[in-house]
Design an enzyme around this catalytic site. Structure first.
Site, PDB file in Angstrom:
ATOM      1  CB  THR A 239       2.096  -0.065  -1.601  1.00 32.39           C
ATOM      2  OG1 THR A 239       2.838  -0.081  -2.816  1.00 32.39           O
ATOM      3  CG2 THR A 239       1.134   1.115  -1.612  1.00 32.39           C
ATOM      4  NE  ARG A 267       3.359   1.260 -12.603  1.00 30.43           N
ATOM      5  CZ  ARG A 267       2.952   0.966 -11.379  1.00 30.43           C
ATOM      6  NH1 ARG A 267       3.493   1.531 -10.345  1.00 30.43           N
ATOM      7  NH2 ARG A 267       1.994   0.086 -11.184  1.00 30.43           N
ATOM      8  CB  VAL A 268       2.343   7.481 -12.610  1.00 31.96           C
ATOM      9  CG1 VAL A 268       1.487   7.878 -11.416  1.00 31.96           C
ATOM     10  CG2 VAL A 268       3.457   8.505 -12.824  1.00 31.96           C
ATOM     11  N   GLY A 269       1.741   4.603 -10.922  1.00 29.30           N
ATOM     12  CA  GLY A 269       0.718   3.616 -10.573  1.00 29.30           C
ATOM     13  C   GLY A 269      -0.535   4.260 -10.029  1.00 29.30           C
ATOM     14  CG  ASP A 270      -2.878   1.865  -7.385  1.00 30.34           C
ATOM     15  OD1 ASP A 270      -1.655   1.591  -7.459  1.00 30.34           O
ATOM     16  OD2 ASP A 270      -3.607   1.427  -6.481  1.00 30.34           O
ATOM     17  CB  THR A 290      -1.577  -2.167  -1.451  1.00 26.85           C
ATOM     18  OG1 THR A 290      -0.401  -2.872  -1.850  1.00 26.85           O
ATOM     19  CG2 THR A 290      -2.405  -3.073  -0.553  1.00 26.85           C
TER      20      THR A 290
HETATM   21  N1  ASP Z   1      -0.196  -0.135  -6.179  1.00 29.91           N
HETATM   22  C1  ASP Z   1       1.223   0.121  -6.237  1.00 29.91           C
HETATM   23  C2  ASP Z   1       1.571   0.544  -7.646  1.00 29.91           C
HETATM   24  O1  ASP Z   1       1.058  -0.034  -8.581  1.00 29.91           O
HETATM   25  C3  ASP Z   1       2.055  -1.057  -5.876  1.00 29.91           C
HETATM   26  C4  ASP Z   1       1.622  -1.860  -4.670  1.00 29.91           C
HETATM   27  O2  ASP Z   1       0.639  -1.562  -4.037  1.00 29.91           O
HETATM   28  O3  ASP Z   1       2.307  -2.817  -4.346  1.00 29.91           O
HETATM   29  O4  ASP Z   1       2.400   1.393  -7.808  1.00 29.91           O
END
Ligand code: ASP
Length: 379
Positions: A239, A267-270, A290
């Site tokens: 990321t 799915r949606v992350g942060d 990340t």
């Molecule tokens: N934070 C990102 C997510 O959860 C993934 C990552 O940073 O590796 O989508």
């Protein structure tokens, strides 16, 4: 008076010993930085709370995960990471030198990382469980808390630019799915088909993630921060993000990702969530995260760093450390942030074993950090 034998102390001690034994499991940030620091290099513990550098105007990260190791990392891979981070910093440096603002600088830096297949954003995005690609990104301006984000886009070449368009051309903060893809295309952003994002490395990671595992770390990730992803902490996930301060002392931050390998479709992350993966507020911090996105959302990670500075009187390094190393691992996930204040104080704590990042100083110098003996030092 006869002293009664203190038999009551036996069960009390038993309980105390049991609690003491259980405590490290709660306070230890998983397999992360503090654990590694505590176990292998105790003298570094204090360093992780301190700034990495001062007089920084731009910083980027290329993801967190298990550490790249000096000596065992293929030198070509090391060079590719350093070059990738440096190219992004150079793009941002051009913008700042030409008088561009911090928003333009973080967008330029993140676009370069999105175009580099080494990173899990844009071209190098990971696969969903149904072998597709859904990308998330956000950007935020510290001067007025303006923000824009896209989630689950499937055909935008540079999601960070779509996020900026949402911020500047709509009254909304986040667009998702087809609506976001259409909006980006209508506004002239380059579009791609899904095969643009296909890379052998990410395919192999999907195949590996789908293979049945007896690895207890994978179990833990599934139950905690990696809920639904079925993934243990991976080697640097890739990321990307950037934080910048410009000559007006305005802060900005941006983050872009393909998410987590084998994530559920939808799915949606942060990363596109303001206050979780990205935050920028003049006077406090510009931060990009990340790591296990679910945990960064539940812990309101980047907003909490800002609040600790604003309401808790903390400095940027100790606030970022407290959130990333002190709090989030208790929610079951690891990761890291890059955090910059308006004076150029830069911190990069991570509870994951590793995180790759780089920064640009006021004097134009570029520094990249890949290995734990670089990333946990105080510069
Ligand atoms: N934070 C990102 C997510 O959860 C993934 C990552 O940073 O590796 O989508």
């Amino acid at each position: 008076m006869r002293v009664r034998p203190r038999l009551w102390i036996v069960p009390v001690l038993t309980v105390l010993v049991a609690v003491a034994a259980a405590l490290p499991a709660f306070s230890r940030p998983g397999s992360g930085e503090a654990h590694r620091v505590g176990a292998m290099a105790p003298t570094k513990v204090a360093d992780a709370r301190r700034p990495v550098a001062r007089d920084v105007v731009l910083a980027v990260h290329g993801g967190a995960g298990t550490a790249l190791r000096r000596g065992t990392t293929d030198p070509r891979k090391e060079k590719a990471y350093r070059d990738g981070l440096a190219d992004a910093l150079k793009a941002g440096r051009r913008v700042l030198r030409d008088g561009g603002d911090s928003v333009a600088a973080v967008e330029a830096a993140v676009r370069v990382l999105e175009d580099n297949e080494l990173f899990n954003a844009g071209r190098g995005a990971v696969f969903t469980e149904d072998a597709g690609h859904e990308l998330d990104a956000s950007i935020m301006r510290g001067s007025d808390l303006a923000a824009g984000a896209v989630a689950g886009v499937r055909s935008v070449r540079n999601p960070v630019s779509a996020a900026r368009l949402v911020m500047e051309k709509t009254k909304h903060v986040m667009l998702a799915g087809e609506g976001a893809d259409d909006f980006a295309a209508r506004n002239g952003l380059p579009t791609v088909t899904q095969d643009y994002y296909w890379t052998q490395r990410r395919w192999d990671e999907l195949v590996k993630a789908k293979a049945p595992t007896k690895d207890p770390r994978a179990e833990k990730a599934t139950k905690g921060g990696g809920k639904g992803t079925g993934a243990a902490e991976e080697e640097i996930t890739g990321t990307v993000g950037a934080v910048a301060v410009d000559r007006d002392r305005d802060l900005a931050a941006a983050t872009s990702t393909g998410g987590m390998t084998n994530k559920m479709a939808g799915r949606v992350g942060d990363s596109p969530v303001v206050g979780a993966g990205t935050y920028a507020k003049n006077g406090t911090v510009a931060a990009s995260a990340t790591g296990h996105g679910e945990v960064f959302i539940r812990g309101a990670a980047t907003a909490t760093i800002s609040h600790l500075i604003e309401f808790g009187g903390r400095d940027v390094a100790s606030a970022a450390y407290e959130v990333v190393v002190g709090r989030l691992p208790r929610l079951g996930g690891t990761g890291g942030v890059i955090a910059l204040d308006h004076e150029g104080t830069f911190a990069a704590p991570h509870s994951s074993e590793g995180m790759v990042y780089g920064y640009l100083t006021e004097d134009g110098d570029i520094v990249t950090r890949l290995f734990p003996d670089e990333t946990s030092s105080d510069g």
